[in-house]
Design a protein around this motif. Structure first.
Motif, PDB file in Angstrom:
ATOM      1  N   PRO A 138      30.768  58.366  38.783  1.00 38.03           N
ATOM      2  CA  PRO A 138      32.199  58.507  39.666  1.00 38.03           C
ATOM      3  C   PRO A 138      33.168  57.549  39.247  1.00 38.03           C
ATOM      4  N   SER A 139      34.416  57.671  39.046  1.00 33.94           N
ATOM      5  CA  SER A 139      35.389  56.877  38.455  1.00 33.94           C
ATOM      6  C   SER A 139      35.881  55.915  39.352  1.00 33.94           C
ATOM      7  N   THR A 140      35.854  54.673  39.054  1.00 34.55           N
ATOM      8  CA  THR A 140      36.090  53.530  40.096  1.00 34.55           C
ATOM      9  C   THR A 140      37.149  52.712  39.035  1.00 34.55           C
ATOM     10  N   LEU A 141      37.877  51.755  39.790  1.00 34.10           N
ATOM     11  CA  LEU A 141      38.704  50.653  38.951  1.00 34.10           C
ATOM     12  C   LEU A 141      37.889  49.225  39.279  1.00 34.10           C
ATOM     13  N   PRO A 142      37.917  48.479  38.295  1.00 34.65           N
ATOM     14  CA  PRO A 142      37.369  47.007  38.157  1.00 34.65           C
ATOM     15  C   PRO A 142      38.132  46.265  39.669  1.00 34.65           C
ATOM     16  N   GLY A 143      37.293  45.575  40.112  1.00 33.22           N
ATOM     17  CA  GLY A 143      37.895  44.810  41.339  1.00 33.22           C
ATOM     18  C   GLY A 143      38.090  43.384  41.349  1.00 33.22           C
ATOM     19  N   GLY A 144      38.047  42.840  39.979  1.00 36.79           N
ATOM     20  CA  GLY A 144      37.992  41.521  39.591  1.00 36.79           C
ATOM     21  C   GLY A 144      38.845  40.853  40.442  1.00 36.79           C
ATOM     22  N   ARG A 145      38.501  39.536  40.916  1.00 32.58           N
ATOM     23  CA  ARG A 145      39.579  38.662  41.631  1.00 32.58           C
ATOM     24  C   ARG A 145      40.234  37.728  41.091  1.00 32.58           C
ATOM     25  N   GLU A 146      39.837  37.496  39.946  1.00 38.74           N
ATOM     26  CA  GLU A 146      40.664  36.114  39.238  1.00 38.74           C
ATOM     27  C   GLU A 146      41.803  36.837  38.098  1.00 38.74           C
ATOM     28  N   ARG A 147      42.152  37.982  38.159  1.00 40.59           N
ATOM     29  CA  ARG A 147      42.904  38.339  37.180  1.00 40.59           C
ATOM     30  C   ARG A 147      44.353  38.476  37.252  1.00 40.59           C
ATOM     31  N   ILE A 148      45.102  38.128  36.215  1.00 37.98           N
ATOM     32  CA  ILE A 148      46.706  37.938  36.382  1.00 37.98           C
ATOM     33  C   ILE A 148      46.971  38.667  35.044  1.00 37.98           C
ATOM     34  N   GLY A 149      47.859  39.773  35.362  1.00 40.03           N
ATOM     35  CA  GLY A 149      48.380  40.268  34.184  1.00 40.03           C
ATOM     36  C   GLY A 149      49.966  39.961  33.769  1.00 40.03           C
ATOM     37  N   GLY A 150      50.163  40.268  32.658  1.00 38.66           N
ATOM     38  CA  GLY A 150      51.593  40.111  32.316  1.00 38.66           C
ATOM     39  C   GLY A 150      51.815  39.566  31.042  1.00 38.66           C
ATOM     40  N   LEU A 151      53.024  39.601  30.435  1.00 38.92           N
ATOM     41  CA  LEU A 151      53.332  39.126  29.236  1.00 38.92           C
ATOM     42  C   LEU A 151      53.581  37.513  29.043  1.00 38.92           C
ATOM     43  N   ASP A 152      53.026  37.148  28.097  1.00 38.35           N
ATOM     44  CA  ASP A 152      53.485  35.314  28.236  1.00 38.35           C
ATOM     45  C   ASP A 152      54.925  35.350  27.539  1.00 38.35           C
ATOM     46  N   SER A 153      55.339  33.874  27.641  1.00 34.05           N
ATOM     47  CA  SER A 153      56.684  33.655  27.546  1.00 34.05           C
ATOM     48  C   SER A 153      57.039  34.201  26.091  1.00 34.05           C
ATOM     49  N   GLY A 154      56.407  33.945  24.963  1.00 33.32           N
ATOM     50  CA  GLY A 154      56.436  34.258  23.772  1.00 33.32           C
ATOM     51  C   GLY A 154      56.697  35.669  23.442  1.00 33.32           C
ATOM     52  N   GLN A 155      55.842  36.571  24.255  1.00 33.13           N
ATOM     53  CA  GLN A 155      55.970  37.742  23.938  1.00 33.13           C
ATOM     54  C   GLN A 155      57.186  38.501  24.887  1.00 33.13           C
ATOM     55  N   ARG A 156      57.357  37.623  25.964  1.00 31.55           N
ATOM     56  CA  ARG A 156      58.922  38.115  26.538  1.00 31.55           C
ATOM     57  C   ARG A 156      59.909  37.980  25.814  1.00 31.55           C
ATOM     58  N   TRP A 157      59.845  36.839  25.040  1.00 26.39           N
ATOM     59  CA  TRP A 157      61.148  36.416  23.979  1.00 26.39           C
ATOM     60  C   TRP A 157      61.069  37.457  22.959  1.00 26.39           C
TER      61      TRP A 157
END
Lengths: 819, 353
Positions: free
Chosen positions: A483-502
């Motif tokens: 069965p397909s599931t998605l990870p349920g990790g608690r301490e995860r934060i996604g996104g670009l860092d400031s260098g990547q955004r620039w």
């Protein structure tokens, strides 16, 4: 690896369509690359009967035959073979058919007689090498029936991709085991044991393994008195289906058993093998000596090196272990006794031998991936039995079996909880056990269903850890059932860092400024820096590739300039004159003592030609002629600078300047450094015509290249708001005549400094040279805007201070006020 | 004639003239003629003083009435004339609206960067961070720590670009080197796991290099996106769910995915992922070579040996990794006939996306 379904079906039941079978194999890890239907190639070849045979009126060696192929009319066919009589049944290729060798059968006139087809030999039908005459069929062969159908030649061959961890699948039996497991059925292992007769082999052959770490087992059998000849049809058909050319019965049997059991075999002509001091044939398994050579079975004389493992006799090399035999001991028409080798050679050494000689054989391909040392004996017995049966050989009793290290039994522990935790399933013990047993593994269940002890057979060297067994369970039980599931990790934060955004923002600004993103190769011509007259810093070196694809791609780029200039040339040669490009890419450099080079990201922009093709909006100029007027101005330094200005403004960088600079690849006087907070972050200018010539590009080309890290470091993310002015400004224009050497920037700075608190902005709006201005001077016209935060300024209030400021600046710069 | 009669005649005459004025200028002439400093009405008003006390209030009142009436008529006529003039101007300003417009044409993002960004956006939505690594790598990160045996064929100088190692030592003189152009983005996995503790949810896009001759379907430099997750309780089901979601986001919600067991040295179990063909919907066509499926990426559970190299406890943590070729996705999604177009910088190609 090819398998023939016809052959496979002799070992197990396959009750499904080819498509279903293909899907099942694909979904259990054996990718089916192609499906080939054999027998189609013989379309139009039918069983015929020679009803009349007459000499050709105009050719000694030709016959004119009349052939019945079951149709209404008899066919006249001119034939050159001599081995047939009237009444014989033969395969007939009718007009319109194409033979496996590519020959198209057409109506043809042979020495004045029209021939309506061809009577065929076995070789012409791709069924072996016999081309001595027509293939004479038994008298009961039914006339008119398609030949492939009569001979049961139709077969489906699957070309399989066997992953490197599954050497056991490189045989018919191995694939039968795998297919039985994934199809949920059983299979039979063909085996055989020969009748033995005569003197035992032990008295006639001695084998020494000098490098036991490279050869874990060497077995040999002696078969006397073989009669070399063609192989039986069924055997030829099977090896041909798997892509092997038939040679003779002995060689064909070695190939057949290799395909069947996965154990490569080699046959030596016993008479040609050298003997030891006691007169016994002597095989030595050893590393090649420096300078030794061997002519292999393919007729190539090959230099050997000590990294290669060879089979030798006391006189020298007789074979490349696991790769190919030598011509000196080849089985030939005259061969009487043969020595049959089945051995287990090291994967790495076989790979080295095969790759360094660019010689890949069915045997080397198998040894490179690993051959089960326990399989030698079964292969010997099976081959000896076939040779007794089909070559009339007398198999000497016993075999030589040199096995320096006994092969250990292995077993692994498997936890059910671990299986389910890894897969995200809730498999009961029964399901796991069923899969493992189907794969031929021994299973013992412990701890009330929660763990298993699994015996690993020697043919599965890939199973060494618990995870390997978990993979087997997943693979055979079915990935599609998880069965397909998605990870349920608690301490995860996604996104670009400031260098990547620039970085994204810089790219977006480049596009907003009209530049199109491109990508060029990281490897460039070592001569490119020379073409640019680019000088490396002291101690700085280019990053050199040891094995480039070509000399033009032998170093890593130090700047994006060469790649972009080549892109300009590419466009211009194709008639695209207006080129606006940017690249965000990495540049490389190194220095003595460094292992890894420095990698830096830069942004480079390039403009060539004009901003756009002429449009109806463009202003017309009467004096330059219609063409020039319609084409608009060519891009120049200031178009590039404009982009740099937009970029730096967008990044919130206010303290920056342009410094006239001597940049060797840029045109003097139209070259600058971009300086941010006192540090150079890159260059800008019009590429020197001499450089453009080197890159076969046409002027004008404006370029800049800026260091990304420096830009990002200086970028200001948060700019506090300032009030929008509430009171009107008052503006005065002033034109100052200065020496050519005085820069606009310095005048502007002087004005800004002298203007006092109320001066809001200084904007240059005209640069003039010509009538009224002395030679060597220029007029710079500025608009100075004054504004107060709390009141509307009046002319009377501002004028005196403005006039004082202008006088002060004029005096300090030697400028004259232009009236 | 009494002054009153005079005023009435003047009013009639003036109103006629106002109505007859054909443009602003003649209207102004009329205004000046009556209301100007030397105008007729002004003259009467000036002459009020000379009138009798009896006549003065009546003439004064009437004069004011006439003045107001004329001013109103002038205003009205002026508005009418302005309207007519505006109409005329507007109609004279008409353009051929089919003529091309005028705008600064912005540049375009490169197809490969665009797809990379789309992939990145999907995974940022799933809580991943974006990480990068060096393009010139050590054999250790590119192969060894990814569980490639020492004799793995990918290490061969025929397949991998090696870089001269300038560190002092034997390597300098023999020209042998364990420094190379990374052949995949997977070494970033190792670098991240070396430097960070789980939970790890990262995506690593970047350039990779292999010694393939550039042809319609190969480039010696191309782009991969690598994903890595390490956390407690990560399952193969999580890998499937993640990539199912990704494929639907990337290719469309009507597309199906299929996982086929495969082998990679650094994952176990490993799989290749196919997405159903967008041309035929899975029935089989020339585009998907009659399989109904297009191979998109490779993936698997992180091999315990890889965790061993970076000291991650395999009993506590599990993880998955996946990698995809951006050029391949570009070729499939945009039907690029020849990958070399991606590195030529031809403006006519770049401006298509």
């Amino acid at each position: 690896m090819r398998i023939s379904l016809k052959w496979m079906k002799t070992l197990l039941d396959i009750d499904m369509s080819i498509d279903e079978l293909k899907d099942r194999l694909d979904l259990t890890g054996t990718a089916v690359e192609t499906v080939i239907t054999i027998g189609e190639a013989l379309d139009g070849v039918v069983v015929g009967q020679i009803v009349a045979k007459e000499s050709h009126p105009d050719a000694d060696k030709l016959w004119v035959t009349t052939v019945d192929v079951g149709s209404d009319a008899l066919l006249t066919i001119v034939c050159g073979a001599q081995n047939f009589e009237t009444g014989d049944k033969v395969p007939v290729a009718t007009v319109g058919s194409t033979l496996p060798n590519g020959m198209e059968i057409k109506k043809a006139k042979l020495r004045g007689v029209v021939s309506m087809g061809m009577n065929c030999s076995a070789a012409e039908l791709g069924m072996g090498s016999d081309q001595s005459g027509l293939l004479i069929l038994p008298p009961d062969a039914p006339v008119g029936v398609p030949f492939a159908e009569y001979k049961d030649l139709t077969d489906t061959v699957l070309e399989l991709e066997i992953t490197p961890n599954r050497p056991d699948c490189l045989s018919v039996v191995g694939m039968a085991r795998e297919m039985a497991a994934v199809l949920g059925t059983t299979f039979e292992i063909p085996s055989g044991f020969p009748d033995e007769t005569g003197e035992p082999i032990a008295d006639s052959l001695r084998v020494d393994i000098l490098d036991p770490e490279l050869c874990s087992r060497y077995t040999a059998r002696l078969i006397r008195n073989v009669k070399i000849g063609p192989s039986p049809d069924w055997l030829v058909e099977r090896i041909v289906a798997l892509g092997q050319r038939p040679v003779n019965n002995v060689v064909d049997i070695t190939n057949y058993v290799m395909f069947e059991l996965g154990q490569p075999l080699h046959a030596f002509d016993a008479a040609t093998l050298g003997r030891d001091s006691e007169g016994v044939s002597h095989i030595i398994v050893r590393r090649a000596g420096a300078g030794e050579r061997l002519t292999t079975l393919d007729g190539q004389d090959r230099p050997l090196d000590p990294g290669m493992l060879i089979i030798a006799d006391p006189n020298g090399p007789v074979g490349l272990a696991g790769v190919m035999g030598g011509e000196n001991t080849e089985v030939s028409e005259e061969t009487v006794d043969i020595i049959l080798e089945a051995a287990s050679f090291d994967q790495v050494v076989t790979s080295h031998t095969s790759r360094s000689l660019a010689l890949i054989s069915e045997a080397s391909m198998r040894f490179e991936r690993g051959v089960d040392p326990m399989g030698c004996i079964a292969a010997q017995n099976r081959a000896a039995q076939l040779m007794a049966e089909y070559c009339g050989g007398l198999v000497a009793p016993g075999l030589v079996d040199v096995c320096p290290e006994p092969i250990q039994d292995r077993s692994l522990e498997l936890r059910r909880s671990r299986v389910n935790r890894m897969l995200g399933t809730q498999l009961p013990a029964q399901d796991i056990e069923t899969v493992l047993r189907a794969l031929g593994l021994g299973v013992e269940v412990h701890d009330g269903d929660d763990s298993f002890s699994v015996d690993i057979p020697s043919f599965r060297p890939d199973l060494t850890r618990e995870i390997d067994l978990i993979e087997e369970v997943l693979r055979v039980w079915g990935m599609d059932r998880v069965p397909s599931t998605l990870p349920g990790g608690r301490e995860r934060i996604g996104g670009l860092d400031s260098g990547q955004r620039w970085r994204e923002r810089i790219a977006a600004t480049m596009r907003a400024a009209g530049l199109n993103e491109t990508i060029t190769y990281a490897f460039v011509d070592p001569g490119d820096l020379g073409r640019l007259s680019w000088e490396l810093d002291d101690g700085e070196l280019l990053v050199e590739l040891l094995n480039p694809m070509s000399e033009e791609q032998a170093v890593l780029r130090r700047t994006l300039a060469p790649g972009l200039l080549r892109a300009v040339s590419y466009n211009q040669r194709r008639g695209v004159e207006n080129v606006h490009l940017y690249e965000l890419g990495r540049v490389f450099s190194t220095s003595e003592g460094r292992k890894l080079p420095r990698e830096r990201d830069v942004v480079a922009g390039l403009l060539a030609g004009r901003w756009h093709a002429p449009t109806w909006h463009d202003p017309r100029s009467k004096d330059k002629g219609v063409d020039a007027a319609l084409r608009g101005p060519q891009l120049n330094f200031f178009d590039g600078k404009g982009i740099v200005e937009i970029l730096l403004e967008d990044l919130g960088i206010s303290r920056w300047s342009t410094r006239s600079a001597d940049v060797p690849w840029l045109q003097p006087g139209r070259a600058a450094e971009i300086v941010v907070r006192g540090q150079s972050v890159g260059w800008l200018g019009e590429v020197h015509p001499r450089v453009l010539e080197q890159f076969e590009a046409q002027a004008p080309v404006v370029m800049f290249e800026l260091q990304l890290a420096a830009l990002i470091k200086a970028a200001v993310a948060i700019r506090p708001s300032t009030d929008v002015p509430r009171f009107p400004a008052i503006s005065f224009d002033v034109a100052l005549v200065v020496d050519e050497a005085v820069t606009a920037e310095s005048v502007e700075q002087s004005l800004s400094k002298a203007g006092g608190k109320l001066l809001e902005s200084v904007r240059l709006f005209d640069v003039y040279r010509g009538a009224g201005i002395p030679e060597g001077k220029k007029s710079l016209a500025f608009a100075l805007s004054y504004r107060a935060e709390d009141r509307t300024l009046t002319d009377e209030e501002v004028r005196p201070a403005h006039d004082r400021a202008i006088r002060k600046v004029s005096a300090s710069l030697g400028a004259e006020l232009r009236s | 004639m009494s002054t009153i009669d005079e005023l009435n005649d003047m009013r009639t005459k003036a109103l006629t003239e106002i109505a007859a004025a054909g443009d602003g200028a003649s209207l102004e002439t009329v205004r000046v003629a009556y209301l100007g400093k030397k105008g007729e009405l002004t003259a009467i008003l000036r002459g009020l003083g000379s009138l009798s006390a009896q006549e003065r209030p009546i003439v004064g009142k009437t004069s004011n009435e006439v003045r107001q009436e004329l001013e109103a008529a002038l205003d009205g006529r002026r508005r009418d004339l302005e309207h007519v003039e505006l109409e005329a101007k507007v109609s004279a300003d008409a353009v051929d609206v089919t003529l091309p417009g005028r705008g600064r044409v912005p540049g375009r993002e490169h197809l490969i960067e665009m797809i990379t960004r789309q992939v990145v956006e999907v995974f940022i939505g799933l809580g991943y961070r974006i990480v990068e690594g060096p393009q010139v790598e050590l054999d250790y990160y590119n192969f060894t720590a990814l569980n490639h045996p020492p004799a793995h064929p990918a290490r061969a100088a025929t397949d991998t670009f090696y870089v001269r190692d300038l560190e002092a030592g034997d390597a300098r003189t023999t020209g042998e080197s364990d420094v190379l152009l990374r052949t995949h983005t997977s070494p970033v996995q190792v670098r991240v796991m070396e430097n960070e503790e789980p939970p790890i949810y990262v995506l690593a896009p970047g350039k990779v290099f292999r010694r393939d001759i550039a042809d319609p379907s190969h480039l010696p430099q191309f782009t991969q996106v690598e994903g890595l997750v390490v956390d407690e309780g990560i399952t193969f089901g999580d890998l499937k769910g993640t990539l199912d979601y990704f494929c639907k986001e990337m290719f469309g919600h009507d597309r199906k995915t299929r996982f086929r067991p495969h082998f990679f040295p650094f994952t176990e179990p490993s799989a290749e992922v196919d997405v159903s063909c967008g041309i035929c919907g899975g029935d089989g066509c020339r585009f998907c070579k009659y399989t109904g499926w297009l191979e998109i990426l490779g993936c698997g559970m992180v091999d315990p040996n890889v965790f061993g190299y970076v000291d991650i406890d395999t009993e506590r943590f599990s993880g998955f990794a996946f990698g995809m070729g951006v050029e391949r996705i570009a070729a499939l999604k945009y039907n690029i006939p020849d990958l070399r177009m991606l590195v030529e910088g031809d403006m006519r190609f770049l401006r298509q996306f």
